[in-house]
Design a protein around this motif. Sequence first.
Motif, PDB file in Angstrom:
ATOM      1  N   MET A   1       3.969 -22.915 -10.153  1.00 21.47           N
ATOM      2  CA  MET A   1       4.121 -21.604  -9.547  1.00 21.47           C
ATOM      3  C   MET A   1       3.509 -20.546 -10.464  1.00 21.47           C
ATOM      4  O   MET A   1       3.814 -20.505 -11.646  1.00 21.47           O
ATOM      5  N   LEU A   2       2.690 -19.721  -9.880  1.00 18.99           N
ATOM      6  CA  LEU A   2       2.029 -18.644 -10.610  1.00 18.99           C
ATOM      7  C   LEU A   2       2.802 -17.350 -10.430  1.00 18.99           C
ATOM      8  O   LEU A   2       3.182 -17.007  -9.312  1.00 18.99           O
ATOM      9  N   ILE A   3       3.045 -16.623 -11.521  1.00 19.65           N
ATOM     10  CA  ILE A   3       3.608 -15.274 -11.458  1.00 19.65           C
ATOM     11  C   ILE A   3       2.536 -14.325 -11.980  1.00 19.65           C
ATOM     12  O   ILE A   3       1.987 -14.537 -13.063  1.00 19.65           O
ATOM     13  N   ARG A   4       2.246 -13.282 -11.193  1.00 27.30           N
ATOM     14  CA  ARG A   4       1.286 -12.274 -11.626  1.00 27.30           C
ATOM     15  C   ARG A   4       1.690 -10.919 -11.050  1.00 27.30           C
ATOM     16  O   ARG A   4       2.512 -10.837 -10.145  1.00 27.30           O
ATOM     17  N   ASN A   5       1.071  -9.863 -11.586  1.00 25.53           N
ATOM     18  CA  ASN A   5       1.313  -8.531 -11.057  1.00 25.53           C
ATOM     19  C   ASN A   5       0.508  -8.337  -9.775  1.00 25.53           C
ATOM     20  O   ASN A   5      -0.444  -9.061  -9.500  1.00 25.53           O
ATOM     21  N   ALA A   6       0.886  -7.328  -9.005  1.00 24.28           N
ATOM     22  CA  ALA A   6       0.295  -7.094  -7.689  1.00 24.28           C
ATOM     23  C   ALA A   6      -0.968  -6.243  -7.755  1.00 24.28           C
ATOM     24  O   ALA A   6      -1.222  -5.546  -8.738  1.00 24.28           O
ATOM     25  N   THR A   7      -1.728  -6.305  -6.665  1.00 20.78           N
ATOM     26  CA  THR A   7      -2.852  -5.409  -6.416  1.00 20.78           C
ATOM     27  C   THR A   7      -2.706  -4.916  -4.976  1.00 20.78           C
ATOM     28  O   THR A   7      -1.902  -5.459  -4.197  1.00 20.78           O
ATOM     29  N   GLN A   8      -3.502  -3.944  -4.594  1.00 20.73           N
ATOM     30  CA  GLN A   8      -3.466  -3.444  -3.210  1.00 20.73           C
ATOM     31  C   GLN A   8      -3.779  -4.568  -2.212  1.00 20.73           C
ATOM     32  O   GLN A   8      -3.291  -4.532  -1.085  1.00 20.73           O
ATOM     33  N   GLU A   9      -4.545  -5.560  -2.622  1.00 20.56           N
ATOM     34  CA  GLU A   9      -4.896  -6.664  -1.722  1.00 20.56           C
ATOM     35  C   GLU A   9      -3.673  -7.506  -1.342  1.00 20.56           C
ATOM     36  O   GLU A   9      -3.721  -8.281  -0.393  1.00 20.56           O
ATOM     37  N   ASP A  10      -2.582  -7.357  -2.076  1.00 12.97           N
ATOM     38  CA  ASP A  10      -1.360  -8.115  -1.790  1.00 12.97           C
ATOM     39  C   ASP A  10      -0.454  -7.424  -0.770  1.00 12.97           C
ATOM     40  O   ASP A  10       0.591  -7.957  -0.410  1.00 12.97           O
ATOM     41  N   LEU A  11      -0.842  -6.245  -0.299  1.00 11.79           N
ATOM     42  CA  LEU A  11       0.030  -5.433   0.562  1.00 11.79           C
ATOM     43  C   LEU A  11       0.546  -6.188   1.780  1.00 11.79           C
ATOM     44  O   LEU A  11       1.755  -6.173   2.051  1.00 11.79           O
ATOM     45  N   ASP A  12      -0.323  -6.841   2.533  1.00 12.00           N
ATOM     46  CA  ASP A  12       0.124  -7.529   3.750  1.00 12.00           C
ATOM     47  C   ASP A  12       1.121  -8.633   3.428  1.00 12.00           C
ATOM     48  O   ASP A  12       2.149  -8.759   4.102  1.00 12.00           O
ATOM     49  N   ALA A  13       0.847  -9.421   2.403  1.00 11.76           N
ATOM     50  CA  ALA A  13       1.743 -10.522   2.033  1.00 11.76           C
ATOM     51  C   ALA A  13       3.104  -9.985   1.558  1.00 11.76           C
ATOM     52  O   ALA A  13       4.148 -10.527   1.928  1.00 11.76           O
TER      53      ALA A  13
END
Length: 160
Positions: A1-13
């Motif tokens: 499992m990967l944990i990372r910070n968000a970007t605007q591209e993650d908005l829908d998910a």
Amino acid sequence: MLIRNATQEDLDAISRVEAECFPPAEAATKEEFAKRLEYYAAHFWLMFDGDKLIAFVDGFVTDEADLTDEMYEKAELHNENGAWQMIFGVNTIPAYRKKGYAGEIIKRAIADAKAQGRKGLVLTCKDRLIPYYAKFGFVNEGVSESVHGNVVWNQMRLTF
């Protein structure tokens, strides 16, 4: 499992996971998440199973010691140099619950806040979750002034 910070591209998910995890009265909207990502994407911790977002934790940083309802709605109150990391949501889609994933993300958020020199973290939760957050060192400070979603919330704090 990967944990990372968000970007605007993650908005829908992010919006899909939130809708799956919270009733409409408590869930943040896609528009609110867009604003949050604009101001504090680095304070979203996302967990992926392959390409699928399965869980996330988010919240901004402030010098205010207590979590208020206004904070959920006003992302612009974020202060990157603030003392306290607020946690607005801990989300895990139902199929992935009770496997420790949320706990892994919470531990990461705690470690990051500590590394950033914060005083600690603050969250609100329902009665049934008090023992869960206590496992991570959060102390129940009693019923919060929050009326978010017309629910009774308890404020919990982890102080470094």
